[in-house]
Design a protein around this motif. Structure first.
Motif, PDB file in Angstrom:
ATOM      1  N   GLN A   1       0.836  -1.202   0.000  1.00 27.52           N
ATOM      2  CA  GLN A   1       0.000   0.000   0.000  1.00 27.52           C
ATOM      3  C   GLN A   1       0.870   1.252   0.000  1.00 27.52           C
ATOM      4  O   GLN A   1       1.917   1.286   0.655  1.00 27.52           O
ATOM      5  CB  GLN A   1      -0.937   0.026   1.205  1.00 27.52           C
ATOM      6  N   LEU A   2       0.422   2.253  -0.722  1.00 31.06           N
ATOM      7  CA  LEU A   2       1.045   3.570  -0.704  1.00 31.06           C
ATOM      8  C   LEU A   2       0.011   4.562  -0.196  1.00 31.06           C
ATOM      9  O   LEU A   2      -1.156   4.529  -0.623  1.00 31.06           O
ATOM     10  CB  LEU A   2       1.509   4.009  -2.095  1.00 31.06           C
ATOM     11  N   LEU A   3       0.421   5.444   0.705  1.00 30.19           N
ATOM     12  CA  LEU A   3      -0.431   6.531   1.188  1.00 30.19           C
ATOM     13  C   LEU A   3       0.360   7.832   1.069  1.00 30.19           C
ATOM     14  O   LEU A   3       1.445   7.965   1.654  1.00 30.19           O
ATOM     15  CB  LEU A   3      -0.861   6.299   2.637  1.00 30.19           C
ATOM     16  N   HIS A   4      -0.180   8.786   0.304  1.00 26.97           N
ATOM     17  CA  HIS A   4       0.503  10.034  -0.005  1.00 26.97           C
ATOM     18  C   HIS A   4      -0.296  11.193   0.576  1.00 26.97           C
ATOM     19  O   HIS A   4      -1.493  11.330   0.298  1.00 26.97           O
ATOM     20  CB  HIS A   4       0.628  10.185  -1.531  1.00 26.97           C
ATOM     21  N   CYS A   5       0.349  12.008   1.388  1.00 25.35           N
ATOM     22  CA  CYS A   5      -0.319  13.150   2.008  1.00 25.35           C
ATOM     23  C   CYS A   5      -0.232  14.376   1.096  1.00 25.35           C
ATOM     24  O   CYS A   5       0.869  14.835   0.760  1.00 25.35           O
ATOM     25  CB  CYS A   5       0.308  13.465   3.361  1.00 25.35           C
ATOM     26  N   LEU A   6      -1.392  14.888   0.708  1.00 26.27           N
ATOM     27  CA  LEU A   6      -1.457  16.108  -0.100  1.00 26.27           C
ATOM     28  C   LEU A   6      -1.624  17.333   0.787  1.00 26.27           C
ATOM     29  O   LEU A   6      -1.017  18.378   0.543  1.00 26.27           O
ATOM     30  CB  LEU A   6      -2.624  16.022  -1.087  1.00 26.27           C
ATOM     31  N   ILE A   7      -2.463  17.210   1.809  1.00 27.03           N
ATOM     32  CA  ILE A   7      -2.733  18.318   2.736  1.00 27.03           C
ATOM     33  C   ILE A   7      -2.922  17.727   4.130  1.00 27.03           C
ATOM     34  O   ILE A   7      -3.606  16.725   4.298  1.00 27.03           O
ATOM     35  CB  ILE A   7      -4.022  19.087   2.343  1.00 27.03           C
ATOM     36  N   ASN A   8      -2.332  18.386   5.131  1.00 24.36           N
ATOM     37  CA  ASN A   8      -2.588  17.995   6.514  1.00 24.36           C
ATOM     38  C   ASN A   8      -2.522  19.240   7.396  1.00 24.36           C
ATOM     39  O   ASN A   8      -1.443  19.726   7.715  1.00 24.36           O
ATOM     40  CB  ASN A   8      -1.598  16.944   6.996  1.00 24.36           C
ATOM     41  N   GLU A   9      -3.681  19.746   7.757  1.00 21.37           N
ATOM     42  CA  GLU A   9      -3.770  20.952   8.576  1.00 21.37           C
ATOM     43  C   GLU A   9      -4.283  20.634   9.986  1.00 21.37           C
ATOM     44  O   GLU A   9      -4.681  21.520  10.727  1.00 21.37           O
ATOM     45  CB  GLU A   9      -4.702  21.969   7.914  1.00 21.37           C
ATOM     46  N   THR A  10      -4.282  19.347  10.347  1.00 21.41           N
ATOM     47  CA  THR A  10      -4.792  18.923  11.649  1.00 21.41           C
ATOM     48  C   THR A  10      -3.651  18.573  12.589  1.00 21.41           C
ATOM     49  O   THR A  10      -2.539  18.236  12.157  1.00 21.41           O
ATOM     50  CB  THR A  10      -5.714  17.703  11.510  1.00 21.41           C
ATOM     51  N   SER A  11      -3.933  18.649  13.890  1.00 22.04           N
ATOM     52  CA  SER A  11      -2.913  18.306  14.886  1.00 22.04           C
ATOM     53  C   SER A  11      -2.920  16.823  15.218  1.00 22.04           C
ATOM     54  O   SER A  11      -1.947  16.292  15.739  1.00 22.04           O
ATOM     55  CB  SER A  11      -3.141  19.108  16.170  1.00 22.04           C
ATOM     56  N   GLY A  12      -4.018  16.132  14.903  1.00 17.49           N
ATOM     57  CA  GLY A  12      -4.107  14.704  15.175  1.00 17.49           C
ATOM     58  C   GLY A  12      -3.826  13.902  13.921  1.00 17.49           C
ATOM     59  O   GLY A  12      -3.080  14.327  13.030  1.00 17.49           O
ATOM     60  N   GLY A  13      -4.445  12.731  13.843  1.00 20.89           N
ATOM     61  CA  GLY A  13      -4.288  11.902  12.660  1.00 20.89           C
ATOM     62  C   GLY A  13      -2.894  11.375  12.455  1.00 20.89           C
ATOM     63  O   GLY A  13      -2.434  11.240  11.312  1.00 20.89           O
ATOM     64  N   LEU A  14      -2.174  11.076  13.557  1.00 21.88           N
ATOM     65  CA  LEU A  14      -0.831  10.527  13.412  1.00 21.88           C
ATOM     66  C   LEU A  14      -0.907   9.140  12.786  1.00 21.88           C
ATOM     67  O   LEU A  14      -1.762   8.330  13.127  1.00 21.88           O
ATOM     68  CB  LEU A  14      -0.141  10.429  14.774  1.00 21.88           C
ATOM     69  N   SER A  15       0.005   8.847  11.873  1.00 21.12           N
ATOM     70  CA  SER A  15       0.088   7.515  11.277  1.00 21.12           C
ATOM     71  C   SER A  15       0.773   6.580  12.258  1.00 21.12           C
ATOM     72  O   SER A  15       1.722   6.966  12.952  1.00 21.12           O
ATOM     73  CB  SER A  15       0.870   7.562   9.961  1.00 21.12           C
ATOM     74  N   THR A  16       0.308   5.326  12.322  1.00 18.48           N
ATOM     75  CA  THR A  16       0.917   4.317  13.192  1.00 18.48           C
ATOM     76  C   THR A  16       1.284   3.100  12.357  1.00 18.48           C
ATOM     77  O   THR A  16       0.563   2.730  11.430  1.00 18.48           O
ATOM     78  CB  THR A  16      -0.033   3.901  14.323  1.00 18.48           C
ATOM     79  N   LEU A  17       2.411   2.477  12.689  1.00 19.06           N
ATOM     80  CA  LEU A  17       2.866   1.263  12.013  1.00 19.06           C
ATOM     81  C   LEU A  17       3.356   0.264  13.052  1.00 19.06           C
ATOM     82  O   LEU A  17       3.954   0.637  14.066  1.00 19.06           O
ATOM     83  CB  LEU A  17       3.999   1.568  11.025  1.00 19.06           C
ATOM     84  N   VAL A  18       3.110  -1.029  12.793  1.00 18.09           N
ATOM     85  CA  VAL A  18       3.531  -2.114  13.675  1.00 18.09           C
ATOM     86  C   VAL A  18       4.069  -3.250  12.808  1.00 18.09           C
ATOM     87  O   VAL A  18       3.462  -3.606  11.792  1.00 18.09           O
ATOM     88  CB  VAL A  18       2.360  -2.635  14.533  1.00 18.09           C
ATOM     89  N   ASP A  19       5.182  -3.844  13.217  1.00 19.31           N
ATOM     90  CA  ASP A  19       5.787  -4.951  12.477  1.00 19.31           C
ATOM     91  C   ASP A  19       5.215  -6.279  12.961  1.00 19.31           C
ATOM     92  O   ASP A  19       5.499  -6.714  14.088  1.00 19.31           O
ATOM     93  CB  ASP A  19       7.305  -4.930  12.659  1.00 19.31           C
TER      94      ASP A  19
END
Length: 375
Positions: free
Chosen positions: A205-223
């Motif tokens: 999967q690819l996720l590309h950020c175009l705009i982020n004006e929020t303080s939340g919405g942190l990305s999380t990853l786990v192996d």
């Protein structure tokens, strides 16, 4: 790669191999299929020019004539005689696919080492470094990706082959009314893999950020490789149940219903963990004897607790112009909640097949060093 020693026996025609301290006789049937005779093997493609399925299963070696420590003339009971360079059989015997070995990681991972600048991917050396890191850790983050719509498709084609789904060639990730997936809301998303209801499951999967004006919405990853190893060590029976028991995954949308059955834990032929199929929103307990069901559920519950344990999770803001690329089975992704009234948050996502980066990595390794340096 482990040292491989070949031993040619003439008295009773046989070829032995010593690998990892063990001595094994190579069966005549196995050797006959791997003839290196130029009349039976295409020199360019290395594909057979004969039907190996038609070989007599009871075929035997008639004679072995050593030439060097790794070369010998072999003659078989079907009359075939060929010069064998046994060193060419080494890759199959060692089970080394030539790719970097996976490295399990947890929250202590150096996140800076996972970041690469997109313009640097134009140079083979820069691209190779990014591919090697992805193949070892299951993900990378690219910076400096243009924020124009559909830029993600250029990145996707660089790393592999686009996989189109019912969401289209790519999909938009932002809050919307009547969302058909929780990803299109501002709620917290726990660690999960995408589309376990598909067969095959999207590989990357690819996720590309175009705009982020929020303080939340942190990305999380786990192996999952790291987490599953912990589960296997502390609950071997639960690990076995999650590895061997098929689960039903189901997705329903307007005019679409997709169903697949597969175990939660995904392993290869050697029993090594490749990843998981994990989405608590989409799976269902299998109908098995109740005591097994309880044990299965406890193991599933424990796995979920480990996935949410901060000791195994990394989190970071995905800023405008940044793109994360990750193995959709090995690396679980999620997102902290956010308030979309703070501002806009717009990502684009897509999928590519799993073999793309492997192919690109192998191709770059076949290039002469002079070509890599000159490019």
């Amino acid at each position: 790669m482990n040292t491989i020693e070949f031993i040619f026996e003439q008295t009773r025609p046989a070829v032995h191999v010593r690998l990892r301290g063990e001595l094994t006789e190579l069966p005549a049937l196995w050797l006959r299929e791997r003839t290196q005779d130029p009349l039976q093997l295409d020199s360019k493609t290395q594909q057979r020019l004969f039907d190996s399925h038609a070989i007599d299963p009871d075929i035997v070696l008639r004679s072995v004539e050593p030439i060097t420590a790794t070369q010998a003339w072999l003659e078989f009971s079907d009359g075939h005689r060929s010069l064998y360079d046994c060193s060419r059989l080494g890759a199959e015997l060692s089970q080394d696919d030539g790719l970097p070995t996976a490295i399990a990681w947890d929250s202590s991972l150096d996140q800076a080492a996972m970041r690469f600048h997109w313009p640097d991917m134009a140079a083979p050396t820069g691209f190779l470094a990014a591919l090697e890191t992805y193949l070892k850790h299951g993900f990378i983050i690219l910076t400096g990706v243009p924020t124009a719509s559909e830029s993600i498709l250029e990145v996707a084609s660089k790393f592999g082959y686009l996989k189109e789904t019912n969401f289209g060639r790519y999909f938009e990730v932002y809050s919307r009314p009547d969302a058909n997936d929780l990803a299109y809301t501002g709620v917290h998303l726990g660690p999960h893999t995408d589309n376990p209801y598909r067969d095959p499951v999207p590989g990357i999967q690819l996720l590309h950020c175009l705009i982020n004006e929020t303080s939340g919405g942190l990305s999380t990853l786990v192996d999952s490789v790291r987490v599953v190893s912990e589960l296997a060590a502390t609950d071997p029976e639960g690990y076995r149940l999650l590895k061997d028991t098929a689960v039903k995954f189901r997705f329903i949308d307007r005019g679409t219903e997709l169903v697949s059955h597969k175990p939660i834990i995904k392993t290869d032929a050697q029993g090594r963990t490749l990843g998981v199929h994990y989405s608590p929103r989409l799976d269902g307990l299998p109908l098995i004897p109740v005591e097994h069901m309880k044990a299965f559920h406890r193991a599933r519950q424990r796995l979920g607790q480990l996935f949410c344990d901060p000791a195994y999770e990394i989190r970071f803001p995905l800023r405008a112009g940044e793109l994360m690329l990750f193995d959709n089975s090995r690396v679980l992704h999620g997102r902290t909640g956010f308030d979309h009234s703070e501002g806009r948050r717009h990502l684009q996502g897509c999928y590519i097949d799993l073999d793309g980066p492997r192919e690109r990595y192998a191709s770059l390794h076949l290039q002469p060093e002079t070509e890599k340096d000159a490019a």
